[in-house]
Design an enzyme around this catalytic site. Sequence first.
Site, PDB file in Angstrom:
ATOM      1  N   LYS A  60      99.047 -48.913  60.220  1.00  0.00           N
ATOM      2  CA  LYS A  60      97.931 -48.813  59.564  1.00  0.00           C
ATOM      3  C   LYS A  60      97.967 -49.008  58.118  1.00  0.00           C
ATOM      4  CE  LYS A  60      96.032 -47.304  63.455  1.00  0.00           C
ATOM      5  NZ  LYS A  60      96.923 -47.968  64.297  1.00  0.00           N
TER       6      LYS A  60
HETATM    7  C1  PLP Z   1      91.448 -47.171  66.950  1.00  0.00           C
HETATM    8  C2  PLP Z   1      92.528 -46.033  66.996  1.00  0.00           C
HETATM    9  N1  PLP Z   1      92.458 -44.589  67.090  1.00  0.00           N
HETATM   10  C3  PLP Z   1      93.343 -43.769  67.363  1.00  0.00           C
HETATM   11  C4  PLP Z   1      94.939 -44.268  67.399  1.00  0.00           C
HETATM   12  C5  PLP Z   1      95.896 -43.169  67.264  1.00  0.00           C
HETATM   13  O1  PLP Z   1      96.420 -42.963  66.004  1.00  0.00           O
HETATM   14  P1  PLP Z   1      98.055 -42.686  66.146  1.00  0.00           P
HETATM   15  O2  PLP Z   1      98.713 -43.952  66.613  1.00  0.00           O
HETATM   16  O3  PLP Z   1      98.342 -42.294  64.792  1.00  0.00           O
HETATM   17  O4  PLP Z   1      98.176 -41.508  67.229  1.00  0.00           O
HETATM   18  C6  PLP Z   1      94.905 -45.710  66.959  1.00  0.00           C
HETATM   19  C7  PLP Z   1      96.387 -45.841  66.712  1.00  0.00           C
HETATM   20  O5  PLP Z   1      96.931 -46.985  67.020  1.00  0.00           O
HETATM   21  C8  PLP Z   1      94.079 -46.412  66.840  1.00  0.00           C
HETATM   22  O6  PLP Z   1      93.978 -47.851  66.592  1.00  0.00           O
END
Ligand code: PLP
Length: 410
Positions: free
Chosen positions: A191
């Site tokens: 991210k």
């Molecule tokens: C659009 C979106 N929502 C939620 C998430 C979930 O985040 P995490 O990987 O921190 O659990 C991601 C992560 O890849 C994402 O791209």
Amino acid sequence: MEKDWPSGFPGINWLGRQEEEAVADVVRKGALFRYYGPQSPTHVDQLEEYARTFYDVDHALAVNSGTGALFTAMSALGVGPGTEVIVPALLWVATVTAVIQNNAIPVLCEVDRSFNMDPEDLEKKITPRTKLIAVVHMAGTPCDMDAIMRIANKHNIPVLEDCAQCNGGSFRKRKVGTFGKVGMYSLQINKNVTAGEGGLLVTNDEKLYTRLVAAHDLGVPWKKGLPDETGEVCFWGQGRRMGELAGAVANIQLRKLSHVIAHMKASKQRIKDMLGHMEGVSFRRLNDPDGDTGPFLILMFDKESHAGGVAQHLTNGGIDNVFHLSNYGLHIYHNIRSLVEKVPLSPAGNPWSLSQNSDSLFEYGKGTCPTSDDLFERSVIVTIPSRLTDEQELEMTQAIKNAIVANVTS
Ligand SMILES: Cc1ncc(COP(=O)(O)O)c(C=O)c1O
């Protein structure tokens, strides 16, 4: 491509001494947990305090992942059996998983040429059972929040903003995540900024914040560092606290976010300018170019074979993380097999087999969102690494041009 090509994971290209010092501070003091044990001014507290200022919100809560943030928010908002949550056709599986895990029914909404939720289709998907609109600011750029909030307010339905892929982005000068009832950000490795794993929730609603605090831990809200066991909020928590090691890194990284974005946006703009107008190719529409965060470029073609050819050409040429959008894994609704096949949560059944959900008869196979399917088939997503040199920008532009010439214009 050159071997020292920067990582496609934006935040880690800016990891440095400050993060190292912050982690060392946690280890030296043995202050690994924010709520008790050896204590110092906690990094997670500092992160939340900075987040309140950065996003300009009343409340911020750090959690252990973006997925954790989604689960926590949906639970705190009362998503459950007998309710529907509207989600876009282009998303990440985490958003739909949070709906399913709360035993509610996901309802798919088309995306438009911005590759974000199509407000026109959103209104068509609202039913008396719609509990929540979960917008996802996809691939670095904001949704049209004016249109979405107009519809949400008209029908009095809360909005959750999934800003995992657009942390620090904005729409008409206001940060994404602050338009709806609650916003979430991911601090995962790929991210805009990162702690390896981590998430943030923001809201201006005091009551909801108390429920989020309760939900992210063990169902009771914390007051002055102790669980308020007599507190009015008493439901089931999920164990999604952020630890101090992640908090130490996140607290530094978040302070670098605007700088990371400025760099990525400028790089992407230069690449777009160098590509210029090419016959048979167009760029994704940006709902607010100023609010874009810049990690991805989406190219649209007239034919599916052009998109497939360009993606393959770039991949063969050593450009990492380029996808023909219809093959973009679990970002595309019809690639999520567990959703298409309505895989049970437990041997006892799944949300679709619950009697409370019997009026919510939705399908998820390819063809459910035909406008989005057509866009996915004709588009390519290119990751723009966050710290390209001028030469690397030129090299990437040339590679894209070559792929287009070989597959579209020749
Ligand atoms: C659009 C979106 N929502 C939620 C998430 C979930 O985040 P995490 O990987 O921190 O659990 C991601 C992560 O890849 C994402 O791209």
